[in-house]
Scaffold this motif. Structure first.
Motif, PDB file in Angstrom:
ATOM      1  N   UNK A  42       0.811  -1.205   0.000  1.00  0.00           N
ATOM      2  CA  UNK A  42       0.000   0.000   0.000  1.00  0.00           C
ATOM      3  C   UNK A  42       0.851   1.264   0.000  1.00  0.00           C
ATOM      4  N   UNK A  43       0.203   2.362  -0.339  1.00  0.00           N
ATOM      5  CA  UNK A  43       0.839   3.664  -0.418  1.00  0.00           C
ATOM      6  C   UNK A  43       0.005   4.683   0.357  1.00  0.00           C
ATOM      7  N   UNK A  44       0.663   5.527   1.144  1.00  0.00           N
ATOM      8  CA  UNK A  44       0.000   6.750   1.578  1.00  0.00           C
ATOM      9  C   UNK A  44       0.047   7.670   0.372  1.00  0.00           C
ATOM     10  N   UNK A  71      -9.829   9.166  -0.746  1.00  0.00           N
ATOM     11  CA  UNK A  71      -8.830   8.126  -0.480  1.00  0.00           C
ATOM     12  C   UNK A  71      -7.514   8.751  -0.021  1.00  0.00           C
ATOM     13  N   UNK A  72      -6.886   8.147   1.007  1.00  0.00           N
ATOM     14  CA  UNK A  72      -5.575   8.632   1.456  1.00  0.00           C
ATOM     15  C   UNK A  72      -4.536   7.518   1.450  1.00  0.00           C
ATOM     16  N   UNK A  73      -4.981   6.293   1.229  1.00  0.00           N
ATOM     17  CA  UNK A  73      -4.072   5.155   1.149  1.00  0.00           C
ATOM     18  C   UNK A  73      -4.666   4.167   0.155  1.00  0.00           C
ATOM     19  N   UNK A  74      -3.799   3.544  -0.660  1.00  0.00           N
ATOM     20  CA  UNK A  74      -4.299   2.611  -1.655  1.00  0.00           C
ATOM     21  C   UNK A  74      -3.185   1.671  -2.113  1.00  0.00           C
ATOM     22  N   UNK A  81      -8.057   0.121  -0.335  1.00  0.00           N
ATOM     23  CA  UNK A  81      -7.410   1.210   0.384  1.00  0.00           C
ATOM     24  C   UNK A  81      -8.278   1.755   1.494  1.00  0.00           C
ATOM     25  N   UNK A  82      -7.892   2.928   1.971  1.00  0.00           N
ATOM     26  CA  UNK A  82      -8.620   3.585   3.044  1.00  0.00           C
ATOM     27  C   UNK A  82      -8.968   4.999   2.618  1.00  0.00           C
ATOM     28  N   UNK A  92     -12.617   4.906   6.753  1.00  0.00           N
ATOM     29  CA  UNK A  92     -13.192   3.655   6.274  1.00  0.00           C
ATOM     30  C   UNK A  92     -12.231   2.991   5.306  1.00  0.00           C
ATOM     31  N   UNK A  93     -12.643   1.834   4.797  1.00  0.00           N
ATOM     32  CA  UNK A  93     -11.795   1.133   3.833  1.00  0.00           C
ATOM     33  C   UNK A  93     -12.665   0.485   2.766  1.00  0.00           C
ATOM     34  N   UNK A  94     -12.059   0.302   1.606  1.00  0.00           N
ATOM     35  CA  UNK A  94     -12.738  -0.371   0.509  1.00  0.00           C
ATOM     36  C   UNK A  94     -11.841  -1.466  -0.037  1.00  0.00           C
TER      37      UNK A  94
END
Length: 140
Positions: A42-44, A71-74, A81-82, A92-94
Protein backbone atom coordinates in the motif's frame (compact mmCIF):
# COMPACT_ATOMS: atom_id res chain seq x y z
CA UNK A 1 -11.88 17.26 -6.41
CA UNK A 2 -14.49 19.90 -5.71
CA UNK A 3 -14.81 18.93 -2.04
CA UNK A 4 -13.37 20.55 1.08
CA UNK A 5 -10.70 18.52 2.82
CA UNK A 6 -11.36 17.45 6.38
CA UNK A 7 -9.08 19.34 8.81
CA UNK A 8 -7.15 16.20 9.81
CA UNK A 9 -6.39 15.37 6.19
CA UNK A 10 -5.47 18.96 5.35
CA UNK A 11 -3.01 19.06 8.27
CA UNK A 12 -1.49 15.70 7.23
CA UNK A 13 -1.00 16.89 3.63
CA UNK A 14 0.52 20.22 4.67
CA UNK A 15 3.09 18.38 6.80
CA UNK A 16 3.77 15.47 4.41
CA UNK A 17 4.24 16.02 0.69
CA UNK A 18 4.04 12.46 -0.64
CA UNK A 19 3.69 13.19 -4.34
CA UNK A 20 6.47 12.09 -6.62
CA UNK A 21 8.08 14.77 -8.78
CA UNK A 22 6.08 15.16 -12.00
CA UNK A 23 8.85 13.61 -14.12
CA UNK A 24 8.81 10.40 -12.01
CA UNK A 25 5.05 9.77 -12.25
CA UNK A 26 4.19 6.52 -14.05
CA UNK A 27 0.90 6.86 -15.97
CA UNK A 28 0.35 3.08 -15.75
CA UNK A 29 0.30 3.18 -11.95
CA UNK A 30 -2.93 4.46 -10.45
CA UNK A 31 -1.47 5.43 -7.09
CA UNK A 32 1.92 6.48 -5.87
CA UNK A 33 3.17 8.06 -2.71
CA UNK A 34 5.01 6.74 0.33
CA UNK A 35 5.51 3.15 -0.82
CA UNK A 36 5.50 0.11 1.45
CA UNK A 37 4.15 1.60 4.64
CA UNK A 38 2.19 0.70 6.70
CA UNK A 39 2.26 -2.56 4.76
CA UNK A 40 4.11 -3.86 1.77
CA UNK A 41 1.37 -3.42 -0.83
CA UNK A 42 0.00 0.00 0.00
CA UNK A 43 0.84 3.66 -0.42
CA UNK A 44 0.00 6.75 1.58
CA UNK A 45 -1.14 9.12 -1.16
CA UNK A 46 -0.07 12.63 -1.99
CA UNK A 47 -2.67 15.16 -3.13
CA UNK A 48 -2.15 14.48 -6.87
CA UNK A 49 -2.58 10.73 -6.33
CA UNK A 50 -5.68 11.41 -4.21
CA UNK A 51 -7.15 13.55 -6.97
CA UNK A 52 -6.40 10.94 -9.61
CA UNK A 53 -7.89 8.06 -7.62
CA UNK A 54 -10.87 10.20 -6.55
CA UNK A 55 -11.61 10.98 -10.21
CA UNK A 56 -11.13 7.37 -11.38
CA UNK A 57 -12.18 5.29 -8.39
CA UNK A 58 -13.13 1.74 -9.38
CA UNK A 59 -16.28 1.89 -7.22
CA UNK A 60 -17.50 5.32 -8.37
CA UNK A 61 -20.67 5.55 -10.36
CA UNK A 62 -22.45 3.03 -8.15
CA UNK A 63 -23.94 2.85 -4.70
CA UNK A 64 -20.69 1.59 -3.11
CA UNK A 65 -18.74 4.88 -3.25
CA UNK A 66 -19.67 8.31 -1.93
CA UNK A 67 -18.43 11.60 -3.24
CA UNK A 68 -17.40 12.78 0.27
CA UNK A 69 -14.92 9.91 0.71
CA UNK A 70 -11.34 10.95 -0.06
CA UNK A 71 -8.83 8.13 -0.48
CA UNK A 72 -5.57 8.63 1.46
CA UNK A 73 -4.07 5.16 1.15
CA UNK A 74 -4.30 2.61 -1.66
CA UNK A 75 -2.63 -0.24 -3.48
CA UNK A 76 -1.01 0.47 -6.86
CA UNK A 77 -4.19 -0.29 -8.83
CA UNK A 78 -6.71 1.49 -6.62
CA UNK A 79 -8.58 -1.76 -5.91
CA UNK A 80 -8.27 -1.43 -2.14
CA UNK A 81 -7.41 1.21 0.38
CA UNK A 82 -8.62 3.59 3.04
CA UNK A 83 -10.52 6.85 2.87
CA UNK A 84 -11.45 9.73 5.14
CA UNK A 85 -15.04 10.92 5.19
CA UNK A 86 -14.83 14.66 4.48
CA UNK A 87 -18.03 15.26 6.49
CA UNK A 88 -16.96 13.91 9.89
CA UNK A 89 -13.34 12.68 9.60
CA UNK A 90 -14.10 9.00 10.15
CA UNK A 91 -11.85 6.48 8.40
CA UNK A 92 -13.19 3.65 6.27
CA UNK A 93 -11.80 1.13 3.83
CA UNK A 94 -12.74 -0.37 0.51
CA UNK A 95 -11.82 -3.50 -1.37
CA UNK A 96 -13.29 -4.11 -4.81
CA UNK A 97 -15.50 -7.19 -4.53
CA UNK A 98 -16.07 -6.82 -0.78
CA UNK A 99 -18.35 -4.56 1.26
CA UNK A 100 -17.04 -1.06 1.98
CA UNK A 101 -16.44 -0.48 5.69
CA UNK A 102 -17.23 2.96 7.13
CA UNK A 103 -16.23 4.28 10.52
CA UNK A 104 -13.41 1.75 11.06
CA UNK A 105 -11.54 4.50 12.96
CA UNK A 106 -13.06 7.61 14.54
CA UNK A 107 -10.43 9.89 13.02
CA UNK A 108 -7.12 10.02 11.17
CA UNK A 109 -5.43 10.42 14.57
CA UNK A 110 -7.02 7.16 15.78
CA UNK A 111 -5.86 5.42 12.62
CA UNK A 112 -2.27 6.65 13.08
CA UNK A 113 -2.40 5.59 16.75
CA UNK A 114 -3.23 2.06 15.57
CA UNK A 115 -0.28 2.15 13.15
CA UNK A 116 2.01 3.32 15.97
CA UNK A 117 0.75 0.45 18.17
CA UNK A 118 1.46 -2.01 15.35
CA UNK A 119 4.99 -0.63 14.92
CA UNK A 120 5.59 -0.90 18.68
CA UNK A 121 4.46 -4.53 18.55
CA UNK A 122 6.74 -5.21 15.56
CA UNK A 123 9.67 -3.54 17.35
CA UNK A 124 9.10 -5.78 20.34
CA UNK A 125 9.14 -8.87 18.09
CA UNK A 126 5.52 -9.73 18.86
CA UNK A 127 3.97 -9.25 15.41
CA UNK A 128 3.84 -12.63 13.61
CA UNK A 129 3.97 -11.49 9.97
CA UNK A 130 6.62 -8.79 10.27
CA UNK A 131 10.07 -8.35 11.70
CA UNK A 132 12.89 -5.83 11.70
CA UNK A 133 16.01 -6.75 9.73
CA UNK A 134 18.91 -4.31 9.35
CA UNK A 135 16.66 -1.47 10.46
CA UNK A 136 13.92 -2.22 7.92
CA UNK A 137 10.48 -3.80 8.18
CA UNK A 138 10.36 -7.22 6.52
CA UNK A 139 6.95 -8.78 5.85
CA UNK A 140 6.66 -12.56 5.71
Amino acid sequence: MGISLHGDLRTWLLQNNLDLPEEDVDDDVMCCGLDGFPDEGSFFLGIRAMERLYANHPLSGGSEWREEWIPFQSDRDGWMGQFIDARDGRIGRWFVGAPTVTGEYASLAHYFDSVAEMLTTIGAGDYPVCSVAEGRLVWS
